[in-house]
Design an enzyme around this catalytic site. Structure first.
Site, PDB file in Angstrom:
ATOM      1  N   GLY A 147      13.725   2.111 -32.310  1.00  9.50           N
ATOM      2  CA  GLY A 147      12.663   3.344 -31.601  1.00  9.50           C
ATOM      3  C   GLY A 147      11.956   4.167 -32.800  1.00  9.50           C
ATOM      4  O   GLY A 147      11.760   5.055 -33.155  1.00  9.50           O
ATOM      5  N   ASP A 273      -0.407  -4.828 -21.931  1.00  7.20           N
ATOM      6  CA  ASP A 273       0.466  -3.590 -22.316  1.00  7.20           C
ATOM      7  C   ASP A 273      -0.418  -3.378 -23.518  1.00  7.20           C
ATOM      8  O   ASP A 273      -0.768  -2.330 -23.531  1.00  7.20           O
ATOM      9  CB  ASP A 273       1.544  -3.312 -22.487  1.00  7.20           C
TER      10      ASP A 273
HETATM   11  P1  AMP Z   1       3.568  -3.642 -29.055  1.00  8.36           P
HETATM   12  O1  AMP Z   1       4.098  -5.122 -29.426  1.00  8.36           O
HETATM   13  O2  AMP Z   1       4.561  -2.207 -29.866  1.00  8.36           O
HETATM   14  O3  AMP Z   1       2.718  -3.464 -28.112  1.00  8.36           O
HETATM   15  O4  AMP Z   1       5.378  -3.139 -28.701  1.00  8.36           O
HETATM   16  C1  AMP Z   1       5.703  -3.835 -27.241  1.00  8.36           C
HETATM   17  C2  AMP Z   1       6.854  -3.635 -26.943  1.00  8.36           C
HETATM   18  O5  AMP Z   1       7.866  -3.291 -27.268  1.00  8.36           O
HETATM   19  C3  AMP Z   1       6.372  -1.948 -25.769  1.00  8.36           C
HETATM   20  O6  AMP Z   1       7.468  -1.914 -25.050  1.00  8.36           O
HETATM   21  C4  AMP Z   1       7.015  -1.264 -26.949  1.00  8.36           C
HETATM   22  O7  AMP Z   1       7.391   0.459 -27.155  1.00  8.36           O
HETATM   23  C5  AMP Z   1       8.274  -1.630 -26.915  1.00  8.36           C
HETATM   24  N1  AMP Z   1       8.602  -1.775 -29.040  1.00  8.36           N
HETATM   25  C6  AMP Z   1       8.914  -2.403 -30.084  1.00  8.36           C
HETATM   26  N2  AMP Z   1       8.963  -2.171 -31.001  1.00  8.36           N
HETATM   27  C7  AMP Z   1      10.062  -1.104 -31.043  1.00  8.36           C
HETATM   28  C8  AMP Z   1      11.547  -1.087 -31.885  1.00  8.36           C
HETATM   29  N3  AMP Z   1      11.280  -0.567 -32.581  1.00  8.36           N
HETATM   30  N4  AMP Z   1      11.753   0.039 -30.667  1.00  8.36           N
HETATM   31  C9  AMP Z   1      11.967   0.202 -29.056  1.00  8.36           C
HETATM   32  N5  AMP Z   1      10.806  -0.638 -28.871  1.00  8.36           N
HETATM   33  C10 AMP Z   1       9.855  -1.292 -29.063  1.00  8.36           C
HETATM   34 MG    MG Z   2       2.069  -2.422 -27.535  1.00  4.25          MG
END
Ligand code: AMP
Ligand code: MG
Length: 526
Positions: A147, A273
């Site tokens: 998170g 996404d």
């Molecule tokens: P992203 O690659 O940053 O676009 O994230 C892809 C997914 O992973 C999304 O659902 C984010 O909310 C989740 N996510 C990425 N990093 C974290 C983290 N450190 N803790 C929780 N969820 C994460």
């Molecule tokens: Mg993302």
């Protein structure tokens, strides 16, 4: 039941809703919640984790002004508390649900795993924008994640999104980055941070995928109606509003990706996404700018197949839009059925409607290539000082000139950004190993130029940036910031935020990494 199951096991150790720590007692502005009200099944009320020692690292005062937020208040303890997720009683922050295809594989439940929507700000002109946090603690969508976010990646999003804005490319913006005083564990322990992001909205292709997968047509319709009202209001007036929504998103994305191509931007993780309905660039993770021109360029360590290579971005975006179109077929079919009136039997009407909808949506998807191509060729003409020629010359002469230039730049490994400034200055020949190859191309361009070369050069300099966030400079600035020295970050930010005007003292920020430097690699572990 449509919507989110908040009892999923990953909530167990997350921060429960309702807890606040050092929150401001009130806000000097209103945070609206139109999204949570319009489609309650697509978000969950959730609170930020407490932050032990919030400290403001950077604030975009120009953006604050645009939003009619007082920078002095944002810098105050109450402002910094808000920017780290601590809200007054009565303000409900939410985690948004979405699904998504990640590198082609479908995940039914992604959502804001470490992000929260604080609320919506409506500015003086009536424009509604999300104020959103990234790194504010685990939510029910966190899956295995902690998170949290680290200072380096949040400052990267700040500087790269500021650069995109400076380049005039639609993007989410960074209002602020707050250091949390916590340590987050990545490959090494790193200082933690929260990014406050401002966006036209956080509606993603993946939001539609999530809504469609619930199987609740009323939910999908509410989402589509909300998206139309917020981003593409003209679609509401069309005969087939949902088809028109799809068209407008498709064209906005075609235009966006063309503009990335013009500046050499590699998003790096163009999953469904990470693609907006508004047409803004979103989610700066393993992104980078090209140095030497090569369509095969990939920076992300996890993109081993080159799916999101620089030159594949138009195809990847169109693939994502096909996924969006699929979610909308039933809504489009109903529109088609309506316009056909009551002349057929119900069952036959439904099947015809679906076929017609697929055909119509496919037609819209084909408009992507045409729009991408037009924006790219017109943009290249401007970069080359050849804007405003008649359509036939642009098609028959400028287009092949562009194609041949791209081949030359690739063969000679020429730096994308500095080539165009050098071309305006008349010094581009020095960028080529074989000056004769360039001279032949250059003579073809010269033949198209008007006599007033100084005016041409000035027009070119107005569209060709001097400063982009060069990968080695970004890395250097983030490493120094992580170690506590924000000086190089602030200097880089200042340069890329006003990218077209050359300024003395910033020479070191102009060029690519020196030849022989290790290949730049970006990491998703943000
Ligand atoms: P992203 O690659 O940053 O676009 O994230 C892809 C997914 O992973 C999304 O659902 C984010 O909310 C989740 N996510 C990425 N990093 C974290 C983290 N450190 N803790 C929780 N969820 C994460
Ligand atoms: Mg993302």
């Amino acid at each position: 039941m449509a919507g989110i199951d908040p009892t999923a096991p990953e909530v167990d150790d997350a921060q429960p809703a309702g807890e606040t720590l050092g929150s401001p007692t009130s806000l000097p502005f209103r945070l609206d919640d139109s999204y949570a009200r319009a489609v309650p099944a697509l978000s969950l009320a959730w609170s930020a984790a407490p932050v032990p020692a919030p400290r403001l690292l950077t604030l975009d005062e120009g953006l604050a002004d645009e939003l009619s937020l007082d920078p002095a208040w944002l810098r105050s303890p109450d402002g910094v508390a808000l920017l780290s997720g601590q809200v007054p009683e009565g303000v409900t922050t939410v985690a948004q649900a979405y699904a998504g295809h990640q590198f082609g594989g479908y995940s039914p439940r992604l959502g804001d795993g470490r992000a929260l929507l604080l609320g919506e700000l409506v500015d003086g002109s009536g424009a509604r924008r999300d104020l959103h946090l990234k790194g504010s603690g685990r939510t029910p969508f966190a899956r295995g994640g902690d998170g949290k976010a680290a200072v380096g990646p949040m400052l990267r999003e700040h500087v790269v999104s500021a650069a995109m804005h400076g380049l005039g490319i639609p993007t989410t913006r960074a209002l602020a980055v707050v250091a949390t005083g916590e340590t987050v564990l990545r490959e090494t322990p790193l200082p933690g941070a929260i990014l406050a992001r401002v966006a036209a909205s956080h509606l993603r292709v993946g939001t539609f995928q999530y809504a469609a997968a619930t199987g609740d047509p009323a939910l999908l319709r509410s989402l589509a109606d909300y998206a139309i009202a917020r981003h593409h209001p003209e679609a509401a007036e069309a005969d087939e509003p949902y088809l028109e929504l799809f068209r407008r998103v498709t064209l906005a994305q075609a235009e966006l990706v063309a503009r990335w191509s013009l500046v050499g931007f590699v998003h790096g993780v163009l999953n469904t996404d990470n693609m907006t309905i508004s047409g803004e660039t979103i989610d700066y993770g393993p992104c980078a700018f090209l140095d030497a021109y090569d369509p095969a360029t990939v920076y992300s360590s996890i993109d081993t197949g080159g799916r999101y290579a620089f030159g594949n971005q138009p195809a990847a975006a169109q693939w994502n839009l096909a996924r969006l179109g699929e979610t909308l077929i039933l809504l489009i079919a109903e529109g088609t059925k309506d316009t056909e009136g009551a002349d057929g039997a119900d069952g036959a009407d439904g099947a015809d409607g679906a076929d017609a909808a697929v055909e119509a949506a496919t037609g819209v998807l084909h408009e992507f290539a045409e729009r991408y191509d037009r924006v790219f060729v017109d943009g290249m003409a401007a970069k080359l000082g050849l804007a405003g020629l008649d359509a036939a010359t642009t098609r028959d002469v400028v287009r092949p000139l562009v194609t041949d230039l791209l081949a030359l730049l690739q063969t000679h490994g020429v730096d994308w950004t500095s080539f165009f400034r050098a071309l305006a200055a008349g010094t581009a020949g020095g960028h080529f190993l074989d000056a004769m190859a360039f001279d032949a191309w250059s003579a073809r361009r010269d033949a198209l130029l008007p006599d007033d070369r100084a005016a041409v050069a000035a027009r070119m300099d107005a569209v060709n940036p001097v400063y982009v966030p060069r990968n080695h400079r970004v890395e250097e600035a983030l490493a120094r910031a992580t170690a506590g020295d924000l000086g190089p970050f602030e200097r880089l930010l200042d340069a890329v935020a006003s990218p077209y005007a050359e300024r003395p003292g910033l020479e070191d920020l102009r060029g690519p990494a020196p030849a022989g430097a290790p290949r730049h690699i970006t990491y998703c572990g943000t």
